[in-house]
Design an enzyme around this catalytic site. Structure first.
Site, PDB file in Angstrom:
ATOM      1  N   HIS A   1      32.226  40.456  39.476  1.00  0.00           N
ATOM      2  CA  HIS A   1      32.593  39.447  39.785  1.00  0.00           C
ATOM      3  C   HIS A   1      32.381  38.317  39.038  1.00  0.00           C
ATOM      4  CE1 HIS A   1      33.840  37.001  43.340  1.00  0.00           C
ATOM      5  NE2 HIS A   1      33.664  36.033  42.289  1.00  0.00           N
TER       6      HIS A   1
ATOM      7  N   ASP B   1      40.288  35.766  44.258  1.00  0.00           N
ATOM      8  CA  ASP B   1      39.044  35.123  44.475  1.00  0.00           C
ATOM      9  C   ASP B   1      39.755  33.557  43.657  1.00  0.00           C
ATOM     10  OD1 ASP B   1      36.323  35.632  44.700  1.00  0.00           O
ATOM     11  OD2 ASP B   1      36.410  34.275  42.248  1.00  0.00           O
TER      12      ASP B   1
ATOM     13  N   LEU C   1      35.192  33.689  33.410  1.00  0.00           N
ATOM     14  CA  LEU C   1      35.634  33.431  32.148  1.00  0.00           C
ATOM     15  C   LEU C   1      36.314  32.968  31.373  1.00  0.00           C
ATOM     16  CD1 LEU C   1      34.721  37.068  30.460  1.00  0.00           C
ATOM     17  CD2 LEU C   1      33.627  35.605  31.098  1.00  0.00           C
TER      18      LEU C   1
ATOM     19  N   HIS D   1      30.635  37.951  47.640  1.00  0.00           N
ATOM     20  CA  HIS D   1      30.283  36.919  47.800  1.00  0.00           C
ATOM     21  C   HIS D   1      30.107  37.216  49.420  1.00  0.00           C
ATOM     22  CE1 HIS D   1      33.608  34.616  48.054  1.00  0.00           C
ATOM     23  NE2 HIS D   1      33.995  34.253  46.903  1.00  0.00           N
TER      24      HIS D   1
ATOM     25  N   ASP E   1      29.458  35.981  40.281  1.00  0.00           N
ATOM     26  CA  ASP E   1      30.512  35.482  40.694  1.00  0.00           C
ATOM     27  C   ASP E   1      29.944  33.912  39.353  1.00  0.00           C
ATOM     28  OD1 ASP E   1      32.146  33.539  41.712  1.00  0.00           O
ATOM     29  OD2 ASP E   1      31.436  32.759  43.464  1.00  0.00           O
TER      30      ASP E   1
ATOM     31  N   ASN F   1      41.442  34.095  38.186  1.00  0.00           N
ATOM     32  CA  ASN F   1      42.233  32.535  39.016  1.00  0.00           C
ATOM     33  C   ASN F   1      41.685  32.296  37.947  1.00  0.00           C
ATOM     34  OD1 ASN F   1      38.796  32.638  39.106  1.00  0.00           O
ATOM     35  ND2 ASN F   1      39.250  31.118  40.321  1.00  0.00           N
TER      36      ASN F   1
END
Lengths: 441, 310
Positions: free
Chosen positions: A64, A158, A67, A239, A312, A98
């Site tokens: 997770h 996400d 970037l 998460h 995350d 995303n």
């Protein structure tokens, strides 16, 4: 892509998985031998690395990571994020979808893959969006992304929840064809809307911040494990942040439902009281929860209810955090500090061993993502994707030293014990004590 | 005192000092020439990122009567609406050499954040659903004028508590002054975690206005925002008015000496009837008038008080 030959390397006296000292020989990007055999098999010209006191783990895998490229290269690029990952002991990251444009087609997935290969610090595997444009309305081209060179296996919207139950069902059914997995950002958008930014409870009441109730996560986790049971598919809960979600996951696993779950380093160690000063560094989605939840998450990680630690890692440019708390961006950095947090919180007090760390930060995430060259055991023939850890190294986190382009580091100023000493990607050193070494290109 | 960000930062003694000073400031209002030289040469920016009439004009009048140079800025049309970060915006204004920024912001905590970024004094003129400390101080001032010292007086705060910054500041202020407080609202309009909060801070929680009214020395009605009505917080305006409004019928349940407060603006017929709003025991206009005096006192304490004199 140009590849240089990696010279053979003999790692002397490392504590393999924290379970005994061994020599390990790396040749041609693979583990050639382990144990007494290693020295005997070392070819002429083999370099030697004295690793006494260091723990050797399979290279860390982050399921997770954000970037930001394409689209927000001012916050992070694939290259800078890859460097941060290598410095943090990772050899592979799963890059969330995303971006802008969203990774919802084979072409964009291949672009991210190629950017990762060009950077060469870690294997970058794109995560595909579940729905087109993350809009939650139509399935993205899940099959084409899987059939692409990127071989996408993990799908996630996400940042947003796939909240339409029928669409979630279809996604779970569809990815069965190629053994894919849907990673869910569990957040009922009616119970915790876009303004929700603080765990709902007494503190949010006092601070006047829009509350994000635990139940908004728990109802979606409960729904999705039932959908996974109905479809016979794999669902992964991203998460996990509440004790109630842990309870649901524990129940689902007992039922034999194919569910896996991740916890972030920040939900393990940081708690909601950090929000009292309205510092947006600590604004994250889902929000930091009360201490009681963090304790349950720690216990669930130790007992295996929660399968993995995932960072995350969410870099943000300074200007996106320098707003009023409710207007600031969600997210915090995590790649460079994840190992230190797990070591400090779980290993040092004896709640987990290093073999457990290998499981939750390498083997299991690689298995969930179906990565064949990562998260393998330290055995002859396995790819030499490895992390050497200095379990006693103490350091105070300094956000200025980050390889990330962003500085939203919630660990700044904290002392962590245990840090990556050396990261090896296919036998080649990519990072040493926080300093990154040239990419593969 | 450098900032006024939250009532939580003030001691009971500091609150009393502000209220006592406001008494002498209040006398300025009756003068023909309403001007004190106290803040001559000082520059105060009223930086209102959210619409306000009474608070902004009250602070502006307070500043002008104390001879400060006061400038009004709104969030609309500023660099914030053009995408600049809040930090850059306030740093730019502060760099012009202002002594104080009075900040109203729709986001909870914004004045606290700003206070960490700039060197000048910051006054919280209302931040989101967090606090409105100057309102609480002027409410305490008005109640004290009507009831005397507030120790052991019982104040009920009634209405949309979840979204009220007035509630949070008043709770802190009244408790610090020794008053007993009961908050009254339907469960949907109670702030989250109210039970543990009440236990920690020593106030009472009730869903039954009729049971509370006969026991109070003051009832503070809070505005119900019309936009909440579609949010599922309560079924209809009529049901709210009947259940939680200070109706004419409920006026009779108040003890003879009890007073009525409302921070305004009022929704007549919803949370407060016209009879109650205009009753002789209503402090509504006194609160407005006291607002200028209390804000003068706040400016005095922050810019001209002990340790701030130049």
């Amino acid at each position: 892509m140009k590849r240089t030959t990696t010279p053979p390397l003999l790692i002397r006296g490392a504590d393999v998985l924290g379970e005994g000292t061994q020599d390990v020989l790396l040749v041609d990007g693979r583990i050639a031998a382990v144990g007494t055999q290693a020295r005997d098999d070392a070819p002429t010209g083999t370099g030697t690395l004295h690793a006494e006191g260091l723990v050797l783990l399979p290279g860390l895998v982050d399921l997770h990571t954000h970037l930001r490229e394409p689209g927000r290269e001012d916050a992070e690029t694939v290259e800078s994020g890859s460097q941060a990952a290598a410095a943090g002991g990772f050899t592979a990251v799963l890059a969330m979808a995303n971006t802008s444009p969203v990774t919802d087609t084979a072409e964009i997935a291949e672009t991210v893959l190629d950017l990762g290969r060009r950077a060469g610090y870690v294997d970058v595997h794109p995560v595909g969006a579940v729905t087109k444009g993350l809009a939650g309305e139509e399935l993205a081209e899940l099959g084409l992304m899987h059939r692409s060179r990127a071989r996408v296996t993990v799908f996630s919207d996400d940042g947003r929840c796939v909240h339409d139950a029928r669409l979630m069902r279809r996604a779970l059914e569809y990815v069965k064809a190629f053994d894919g997995v849907v990673s869910q950002h569990a957040q009922d958008p009616r119970l915790a809307d876009g303004t929700a930014c603080c765990h709902e409870g007494e503190l949010s009441g006092r601070l006047g911040l829009p509350g994000w109730p635990a139940v908004a996560e728990e109802v979606v986790v409960a729904r999705d494990v039932m959908l996974a049971r109905h479809t016979g598919s794999r669902v992964h809960i991203a998460h996990v942040s509440t004790a109630g979600s842990v309870e649901v996951v524990r129940w689902a696993k007992k039922q034999g439902i194919d569910v896996t779950a991740e916890v972030t380093p920040h939900h393990l160690m940081l708690t909601q009281d950090l929000l009292a000063g309205y510092d947006p560094t600590f604004k994250v989605n889902p929000p930091l929860r009360p201490t009681e939840d963090a304790l349950v998450l720690q216990e669930a990680l130790a007992d295996g209810t929660i399968d993995i630690v995932a960072t995350d890692h969410a870099p943000h440019a300074r200007q996106d955090k320098e707003h009023a708390f409710v207007d600031a961006a969600f997210g915090m950095l995590g790649l460079e500090t994840a190992l230190g947090v797990v070591s400090t919180l779980m290993v040092q007090p004896g709640r987990m061993g290093w073999a457990d760390v290998a499981r939750v930060m390498s083997t299991a995430p690689a298995r969930i993502a179906r990565l064949s060259t990562q998260g393998q055991g330290i055995t002859p023939g396995a790819p030499a994707n490895l992390t050497l850890v200095d379990p006693t190294r103490k350091g105070t986190v300094d956000r200025a030293l980050s390889k990330s382009l962003s500085r939203n580091n919630p660990w700044h100023g904290r002392e962590l014990v245990g840090a990556p000493h050396l990261t090896l990607l296919r036998g080649r050193v990519t990072a040493r004590e926080g300093l990154v070494w040239g990419g593969e290109a | 005192m450098k900032h006024l960000l939250s009532i939580a930062d003030l001691s009971a003694q500091e609150i009393t000092s502000i209220l006592d000073t406001a008494v002498s400031m209040h006398e300025v209002q009756d003068r023909d020439v309403k001007k004190l030289p106290t803040l001559r040469g000082r520059t105060i920016i009223n930086f209102f990122f959210e619409d306000s009439t009474r608070t902004r004009s009250s602070f502006e009048i307070a500043g002008k009567w104390m001879s400060a140079d006061t400038i009004n800025l709104t969030g609309k049309g500023t660099s914030v609406s053009k995408g600049e970060s809040l930090r850059d915006t306030v740093l730019t204004i502060a760099a012009m050499g202002v002594d104080m920024m009075i900040v109203r912001h729709p986001a909870s905590g914004a004045p606290q954040q700003i206070a960490q970024w700039v060197d000048c004094s910051i006054v919280n003129a209302g931040d989101g659903t967090h606090e409105h400390p100057s309102q609480a101080l002027l409410d305490a001032y008005s109640l004290r004028r009507a009831l005397g010292e507030l120790t052991d007086r019982h104040v009920a705060i009634v209405g949309d508590l979840t979204h009220s910054r007035v509630l949070r500041s008043n709770l802190l202020c009244l408790r610090k002054l020794g008053a007993a407080v009961t908050v009254v609202a339907p469960p949907t309009l109670m702030p989250s975690g109210i039970a543990s909060w009440a236990a920690a801070d020593g106030f009472a929680v009730s869903y039954d206005l009729d049971a509370v009214l006969p026991t109070v020395d003051a009832v503070m009605m809070l505005r119900v925002q019309r936009e909440r009505m579609s949010g599922g917080y309560f079924p209809t305006a009529k049901e709210y008015a009947v259940t939680y409004g200070l109706t004419s019928g409920r006026l009779a349940r108040l003890p003879a000496h009890a007073v009525i407060a409302h921070p305004g603006p009022m929704n007549r017929g919803l949370e407060i009837s016209a009879d109650a709003a205009d009753a002789a025991r209503s402090l509504v206009l006194d609160q407005v008038s006291a607002g200028v005096a209390v804000r003068m006192s706040i400016l005095y304490h922050l810019l001209a008080g002990e340790g701030n004199a130049q």
